[in-house]
Design an enzyme around this catalytic site. Sequence first.
Site, PDB file in Angstrom:
ATOM      1  CD  GLU A 160     -94.448 -88.390 -62.980  1.00 10.07           C
ATOM      2  OE1 GLU A 160     -94.212 -87.105 -63.257  1.00 10.07           O
ATOM      3  OE2 GLU A 160     -94.519 -88.881 -62.014  1.00 10.07           O
ATOM      4  CE  LYS A 180     -92.365 -89.386 -59.023  1.00  5.38           C
ATOM      5  NZ  LYS A 180     -93.419 -88.367 -59.489  1.00  5.38           N
ATOM      6  CB  CYS A 203     -91.226 -86.776 -62.309  1.00  4.68           C
ATOM      7  SG  CYS A 203     -91.341 -84.990 -62.544  1.00  4.68           S
TER       8      CYS A 203
END
Length: 318
Positions: free
Chosen positions: A60, A133, A174
């Site tokens: 990331e 994301k 994440c």
Amino acid sequence: MVVNTSFDALSPLKLPTISKFKIGLCQLSVALDKNQNLMHAKNSIKVAAEQGAKLVVLPEMWNCPYSNDYFAKYAEDFDDKDASPSFSLLSEAASCHGITIVGGSMPERNNGQLYNTCCVFGPDGKLKAKHRKIHLFDTDIQGDISFKESDTFIAGDEPTIVETEMGRIGVGICHDMRFPELALLYRAKGAHMICYPGAFNMSTGELLWELVQRASLDNAALVLTCHFYFQHFRAADNQIFVATCSPSRDSTGFYKIWGHSSLVAPSGEMIATSGCEETVVVAEIDYSAIELQRHNIPLERQRRRDVYEFIDISEAEP
Ligand SMILES: NC(=O)CCC(=O)C(=O)O
């Protein structure tokens, strides 16, 4: 309140033509100097490819320090190839080495908005998928870390499953890993693996470690950090491979990165992991392990959809 919501039928697992191959996880040190970050990524991808990796995963925010102070400054518009050196680097690296790249994440500027975005490239260098994301990382722990990704980014609203030569891959970034629903969706859609580029930090990792210990889950290997904890359980719950790739600890910024890029098998077993330093982890994936695990413990046949379908807790929490 429990709401019963029907869930799409499961896609039967089909193994891809190439079901045994090497994956490379490039744990990169991220500096303030963007060009340096690009050079590190280029070199690491080369190292992974030279060691036989056919699928390479980046961290990331591999091209930008993980901080709201920098996301906008380092953001690139991927539709404007001339103005997107990071996008071009990944595309060229994929075609130069003839590999699939799950390109970590980068700050993306699109129509005046910013997203935390992962681009996936095929061995011809063409973009195969883009994951924005979905679950932005906002946290406020008194006396410790306070960080709001949502101060800068807009959340994506689409799950991403991409058909590649190296199997069907679900992508999350994440904090997306904390949500078992997304992983279950990918499993239901026949994914062989989920790749989570991530930048987990030391603070929430340690916090969760304590919480899990208090909950008496006493297998230390499983509870070392939140990152490991989630990675093992996303893999074991869904009987799927799970790969994570993080920046290294020495990356710039107040945000202390956990590192430990890892590959976990469908049984929940750790296949390979790193420490916190800059490194390239190369490990072998054999998708037949998915069939074996599902044969040994047929969770899907045992699942009691008559008892629970989908639990909606939104009305129970403020
Ligand atoms: N970059 C992130 O999404 C961090 C997520 C994290 O550390 C967590 O505990 O969740």
